[in-house]
Design a protein around this motif. Structure first.
Motif, PDB file in Angstrom:
ATOM      1  N   UNK A 169       8.008   2.702   2.991  1.00 35.03           N
ATOM      2  CA  UNK A 169       7.647   2.286   1.638  1.00 35.03           C
ATOM      3  C   UNK A 169       7.012   0.890   1.611  1.00 35.03           C
ATOM      4  N   UNK A 170       6.604   0.387   2.761  1.00 37.52           N
ATOM      5  CA  UNK A 170       6.041  -0.956   2.856  1.00 37.52           C
ATOM      6  C   UNK A 170       4.827  -1.138   1.929  1.00 37.52           C
ATOM      7  N   UNK A 171       3.919  -0.182   1.914  1.00 41.52           N
ATOM      8  CA  UNK A 171       2.701  -0.317   1.110  1.00 41.52           C
ATOM      9  C   UNK A 171       3.033  -0.447  -0.371  1.00 41.52           C
ATOM     10  N   UNK A 172       3.996   0.349  -0.843  1.00 42.54           N
ATOM     11  CA  UNK A 172       4.398   0.289  -2.254  1.00 42.54           C
ATOM     12  C   UNK A 172       5.033  -1.054  -2.572  1.00 42.54           C
ATOM     13  N   UNK A 173       5.865  -1.559  -1.638  1.00 41.38           N
ATOM     14  CA  UNK A 173       6.508  -2.854  -1.849  1.00 41.38           C
ATOM     15  C   UNK A 173       5.470  -3.966  -1.894  1.00 41.38           C
ATOM     16  N   UNK A 174       4.494  -3.924  -1.016  1.00 39.27           N
ATOM     17  CA  UNK A 174       3.436  -4.928  -0.996  1.00 39.27           C
ATOM     18  C   UNK A 174       2.620  -4.887  -2.283  1.00 39.27           C
ATOM     19  N   UNK A 175       2.409  -3.694  -2.831  1.00 35.99           N
ATOM     20  CA  UNK A 175       1.657  -3.557  -4.068  1.00 35.99           C
ATOM     21  C   UNK A 175       2.427  -4.177  -5.237  1.00 35.99           C
ATOM     22  N   UNK A 176       3.763  -4.005  -5.230  1.00 34.82           N
ATOM     23  CA  UNK A 176       4.598  -4.605  -6.269  1.00 34.82           C
ATOM     24  C   UNK A 176       4.511  -6.127  -6.208  1.00 34.82           C
ATOM     25  N   UNK A 177       4.563  -6.668  -4.984  1.00 32.89           N
ATOM     26  CA  UNK A 177       4.436  -8.118  -4.813  1.00 32.89           C
ATOM     27  C   UNK A 177       3.083  -8.596  -5.342  1.00 32.89           C
ATOM     28  N   UNK A 178       2.038  -7.876  -4.993  1.00 27.47           N
ATOM     29  CA  UNK A 178       0.692  -8.246  -5.427  1.00 27.47           C
ATOM     30  C   UNK A 178       0.584  -8.234  -6.951  1.00 27.47           C
ATOM     31  N   UNK A 179       1.132  -7.188  -7.593  1.00 26.05           N
ATOM     32  CA  UNK A 179       1.084  -7.088  -9.056  1.00 26.05           C
ATOM     33  C   UNK A 179       1.812  -8.249  -9.712  1.00 26.05           C
TER      34      UNK A 179
END
Length: 276
Positions: A16-26
């Motif tokens: 789930x790394x990509x989803x977590x990184x997207x949350x951080x970016x948002x």
């Protein structure tokens, strides 16, 4: 239901790394937008007004320390129990929309933090939220401050030393210009500017309700000769008619209440006269 963007760092080591990184970016993008709009509003609508106030009081020419004024430019927003965001002049529609969304997220975060404090104290979940409720719910508002460059930072504070009167404060501060200090063991400690962060501060009513298990934090802002420091402090406070007193469950273990019962509105009247 939308919630504050909280990231479980363990997810960075899973599929789930990509989803977590997207949350951080948002979350970062949202906070960047908030900072940009806040600083833009100051430059357009408040900077000249602040300079006129400084000039009218002769503050640039002071020679002795001033202890009854702060070197800050501020405005206040109310969110709960009723919002006044639509009533404030000069705010762009985009800024109103972002500020409303920001407040909704911080309200949820404040309640999550209160439950964490309950867990740490051995209190039932929701106890502190109920303790803040009163008859109309908690008071939630935001103080938006700017601390412009000060020609005499040794003679006037950006914000005088104090503890906050309410419950829990969530501070989104400037990530480049410093100034915030906390008092610890009779020494002033700098709180460094940190990018994309929220500083949590506990205040007077939590000290009372927890019977000093948690202490209200004394803090101040040091004026700076260069740079304009942004500060967006959101206050999650008890309702005006809320009766404040130490938790009976905590007193069962101590049999001694350090504070009496009082109504929060009455406390605020004393606070205004004594602390400022």
């Amino acid at each position: 239901m939308e919630t504050f963007p909280v990231v479980n760092m363990e997810l960075l080591h899973t599929e789930q790394r990509d989803a977590a990184m997207e949350t951080i970016k948002d979350a970062w993008c949202f906070m960047d937008t908030m900072e940009k709009l806040t600083k833009g509003h100051y430059n357009k609508c408040m900077e000249q007004r602040f300079k006129e106030i400084v000039a009218s009081k002769g503050l640039e020419a002071i020679r002795t320390e001033i202890k009854d004024l702060d070197w800050e430019s501020t405005f206040f927003l109310k969110h709960l129990p009723l919002s006044n965001i639509s009533q404030l002049p000069d705010l762009k529609d985009e800024y109103r929309k972002i500020m409303k969304k920001f407040a909704e997220k911080l309200e949820k975060l404040a309640e999550q933090l209160l439950d964490l404090l309950c867990e740490n104290l051995g209190l039932e979940q929701g106890y502190l939220k109920k303790a803040f409720y009163g008859s109309k719910g908690p008071i939630f508002g935001t103080k938006v401050s700017n601390y412009p460059p000060c020609p005499k930072p040794d003679l006037i504070k950006g914000l005088r030393a104090h503890t906050d009167a309410g419950g829990i404060i969530l501070l989104f501060q400037d990530d480049k210009v410093s100034g915030l200090q906390l008092l610890k063991d009779d020494k002033w400690i700098d709180v460094p500017p940190m990018c994309h962060s929220i500083v949590i501060n506990l205040s007077d009513q939590l000290e009372v309700i927890t019977n000093e298990k948690y202490k209200s934090v004394e803090h101040r802002v040091i004026a700076q000769p260069d740079g304009n420091r942004m500060s967006i402090a959101s206050f999650y406070n008890p309702g005006s008619d809320d009766l404040i007193y130490p938790s009976p469950e905590l007193l069962e273990k101590e049999n001694k209440a350090i504070y009496p019962k009082f109504v929060f509105e009455d406390y605020m009247k004393l606070y205004a006269g004594l602390k400022f």
